[in-house]
Write a protein that holds these residues in place. Structure first.
Motif, PDB file in Angstrom:
ATOM      1  N   ALA A   9       4.057  12.136   3.198  1.00  9.79           N
ATOM      2  CA  ALA A   9       3.073  12.825   4.047  1.00  9.79           C
ATOM      3  C   ALA A   9       1.743  12.075   4.030  1.00  9.79           C
ATOM      4  CB  ALA A   9       2.869  14.263   3.580  1.00  9.79           C
ATOM      5  N   ARG A  10       1.346  11.601   2.869  1.00 10.97           N
ATOM      6  CA  ARG A  10       0.083  10.859   2.774  1.00 10.97           C
ATOM      7  C   ARG A  10       0.162   9.537   3.541  1.00 10.97           C
ATOM      8  NH1 ARG A  10      -3.781  12.695  -0.556  1.00 10.97           N
ATOM      9  NH2 ARG A  10      -3.265  14.363  -2.001  1.00 10.97           N
ATOM     10  N   LEU A  11       1.302   8.860   3.463  1.00 11.36           N
ATOM     11  CA  LEU A  11       1.477   7.621   4.219  1.00 11.36           C
ATOM     12  C   LEU A  11       1.417   7.892   5.719  1.00 11.36           C
ATOM     13  CD1 LEU A  11       2.125   4.649   4.671  1.00 11.36           C
ATOM     14  CD2 LEU A  11       4.552   5.232   4.342  1.00 11.36           C
ATOM     15  N   ARG A  12       2.131   8.910   6.156  1.00 11.76           N
ATOM     16  CA  ARG A  12       2.145   9.245   7.592  1.00 11.76           C
ATOM     17  C   ARG A  12       0.732   9.572   8.072  1.00 11.76           C
ATOM     18  NH1 ARG A  12       6.432   8.680  10.907  1.00 11.76           N
ATOM     19  NH2 ARG A  12       5.845   9.540  12.897  1.00 11.76           N
ATOM     20  N   ARG A  13      -0.001  10.322   7.275  1.00 16.71           N
ATOM     21  CA  ARG A  13      -1.384  10.682   7.632  1.00 16.71           C
ATOM     22  C   ARG A  13      -2.254   9.430   7.665  1.00 16.71           C
ATOM     23  NH1 ARG A  13      -4.841  12.472  10.502  1.00 16.71           N
ATOM     24  NH2 ARG A  13      -6.413  13.949   9.815  1.00 16.71           N
ATOM     25  N   LEU A  62       8.677   2.745   0.970  1.00 16.09           N
ATOM     26  CA  LEU A  62       7.390   3.436   1.110  1.00 16.09           C
ATOM     27  C   LEU A  62       6.251   2.599   0.554  1.00 16.09           C
ATOM     28  CD1 LEU A  62       8.361   6.925   1.216  1.00 16.09           C
ATOM     29  CD2 LEU A  62       5.948   6.653   0.906  1.00 16.09           C
ATOM     30  N   LEU A  63       6.501   1.916  -0.548  1.00 14.61           N
ATOM     31  CA  LEU A  63       5.476   1.049  -1.127  1.00 14.61           C
ATOM     32  C   LEU A  63       5.086  -0.047  -0.146  1.00 14.61           C
ATOM     33  CD1 LEU A  63       6.759   0.656  -4.794  1.00 14.61           C
ATOM     34  CD2 LEU A  63       4.560   1.625  -4.091  1.00 14.61           C
ATOM     35  N   LYS A  64       6.088  -0.665   0.467  1.00 16.14           N
ATOM     36  CA  LYS A  64       5.823  -1.754   1.407  1.00 16.14           C
ATOM     37  C   LYS A  64       5.027  -1.251   2.611  1.00 16.14           C
ATOM     38  CE  LYS A  64       8.157  -5.725   1.897  1.00 16.14           C
ATOM     39  NZ  LYS A  64       9.319  -6.571   1.974  1.00 16.14           N
ATOM     40  N   GLU A  65       5.442  -0.120   3.169  1.00 16.77           N
ATOM     41  CA  GLU A  65       4.721   0.463   4.312  1.00 16.77           C
ATOM     42  C   GLU A  65       3.288   0.820   3.931  1.00 16.77           C
ATOM     43  OE1 GLU A  65       6.498   3.333   7.133  1.00 16.77           O
ATOM     44  OE2 GLU A  65       8.242   3.190   5.805  1.00 16.77           O
ATOM     45  N   THR A  66       3.119   1.357   2.740  1.00 16.28           N
ATOM     46  CA  THR A  66       1.786   1.765   2.298  1.00 16.28           C
ATOM     47  C   THR A  66       0.879   0.554   2.108  1.00 16.28           C
ATOM     48  OG1 THR A  66       2.763   3.708   1.235  1.00 16.28           O
ATOM     49  CG2 THR A  66       0.511   3.136   0.607  1.00 16.28           C
ATOM     50  N   HIS A  67       1.418  -0.504   1.530  1.00 16.44           N
ATOM     51  CA  HIS A  67       0.612  -1.719   1.383  1.00 16.44           C
ATOM     52  C   HIS A  67       0.257  -2.303   2.751  1.00 16.44           C
ATOM     53  CE1 HIS A  67       0.275  -2.352  -2.937  1.00 16.44           C
ATOM     54  NE2 HIS A  67       1.497  -1.866  -3.053  1.00 16.44           N
ATOM     55  N   ALA A  68       1.161  -2.188   3.720  1.00 15.84           N
ATOM     56  CA  ALA A  68       0.865  -2.672   5.074  1.00 15.84           C
ATOM     57  C   ALA A  68      -0.272  -1.867   5.693  1.00 15.84           C
ATOM     58  CB  ALA A  68       2.115  -2.599   5.946  1.00 15.84           C
ATOM     59  N   VAL A  69      -0.243  -0.556   5.517  1.00 21.96           N
ATOM     60  CA  VAL A  69      -1.324   0.287   6.033  1.00 21.96           C
ATOM     61  C   VAL A  69      -2.642  -0.089   5.357  1.00 21.96           C
ATOM     62  CG1 VAL A  69      -2.229   2.657   6.060  1.00 21.96           C
ATOM     63  CG2 VAL A  69       0.122   2.220   6.732  1.00 21.96           C
ATOM     64  N   ALA A 111      -0.985   7.756  -1.764  1.00 20.70           N
ATOM     65  CA  ALA A 111       0.455   7.578  -1.565  1.00 20.70           C
ATOM     66  C   ALA A 111       1.016   6.573  -2.564  1.00 20.70           C
ATOM     67  CB  ALA A 111       0.745   7.126  -0.129  1.00 20.70           C
ATOM     68  N   LEU A 112       0.278   5.481  -2.792  1.00 23.76           N
ATOM     69  CA  LEU A 112       0.728   4.486  -3.774  1.00 23.76           C
ATOM     70  C   LEU A 112       0.900   5.100  -5.159  1.00 23.76           C
ATOM     71  CD1 LEU A 112      -1.297   1.191  -3.176  1.00 23.76           C
ATOM     72  CD2 LEU A 112       1.122   1.638  -2.721  1.00 23.76           C
ATOM     73  N   LYS A 113      -0.018   5.990  -5.488  1.00 22.04           N
ATOM     74  CA  LYS A 113       0.004   6.624  -6.808  1.00 22.04           C
ATOM     75  C   LYS A 113       1.246   7.495  -6.995  1.00 22.04           C
ATOM     76  CE  LYS A 113      -3.154   9.775  -7.579  1.00 22.04           C
ATOM     77  NZ  LYS A 113      -4.423  10.456  -7.892  1.00 22.04           N
ATOM     78  N   THR A 142      -5.176  -8.831  -0.676  1.00 19.82           N
ATOM     79  CA  THR A 142      -4.452  -8.385  -1.874  1.00 19.82           C
ATOM     80  C   THR A 142      -3.189  -7.615  -1.482  1.00 19.82           C
ATOM     81  OG1 THR A 142      -6.466  -8.277  -3.199  1.00 19.82           O
ATOM     82  CG2 THR A 142      -4.615  -6.914  -3.948  1.00 19.82           C
ATOM     83  N   HIS A 143      -3.324  -6.724  -0.512  1.00 18.06           N
ATOM     84  CA  HIS A 143      -2.166  -5.919  -0.092  1.00 18.06           C
ATOM     85  C   HIS A 143      -1.186  -6.743   0.734  1.00 18.06           C
ATOM     86  CE1 HIS A 143      -3.529  -2.248  -1.924  1.00 18.06           C
ATOM     87  NE2 HIS A 143      -4.742  -2.579  -1.520  1.00 18.06           N
TER      88      HIS A 143
END
Length: 135
Positions: A71-75, A104-111, A95-97, A127-128
């Protein structure tokens, strides 16, 4: 939610939306909304360009399930698309936490790379981006 998805898959958009609406109200009625159903509803709303409603659904899920990385990633993705990268960074870092899921990690780092770049924070963006390249 399953009925809603099936209706949409068959191209029955009105009945699909009605089923999503009903599922969301039932979901909320149990006190704590089911994150998976809420994410499906938010995704549908996004596809219908109902971004404010989708954001409200995600915010409600985050309030009731603060550790919902999905949910945090989508937001965060929404916030980047709507020109709010600073708030997106906050959501993506949370979300990473809360996730260990590789996708999900990969998508979050991309965001995060995108959001940091759009705020002029090149070092953080790199870095990301580097994390994505090495994982």
């Amino acid at each position: 939610t399953l009925l809603a998805r099936a209706s949409i898959a068959l191209g029955q958009w009105e009945s699909g939306q009605a089923a999503f609406e009903q599922a969301w109200e039932l979901n909320r009625g149990v006190g704590v909304p089911d994150p998976a159903s809420a994410l499906a509803w938010a995704e549908y709303l996004e596809h219908q360009d109902q971004l404010d409603r989708a954001a409200a659904v995600l915010d409600e899920v985050i309030r009731s399930h603060p550790a919902s990385a999905a949910a945090r990633l989508r937001r965060a993705q929404q916030l980047v698309r709507t020109g709010q990268p600073k708030i997106a960074i906050e959501q993506a870092l949370a979300a990473l936490k809360y996730t260990g899921d590789p996708a999900l990690l990969k998508e979050t780092h991309a965001v995060l790379a995108n959001a940091y770049a759009s705020t002029g924070q090149r070092r953080e963006a790199e870095t990301h981006a580097e994390w994505i390249r090495t994982h």
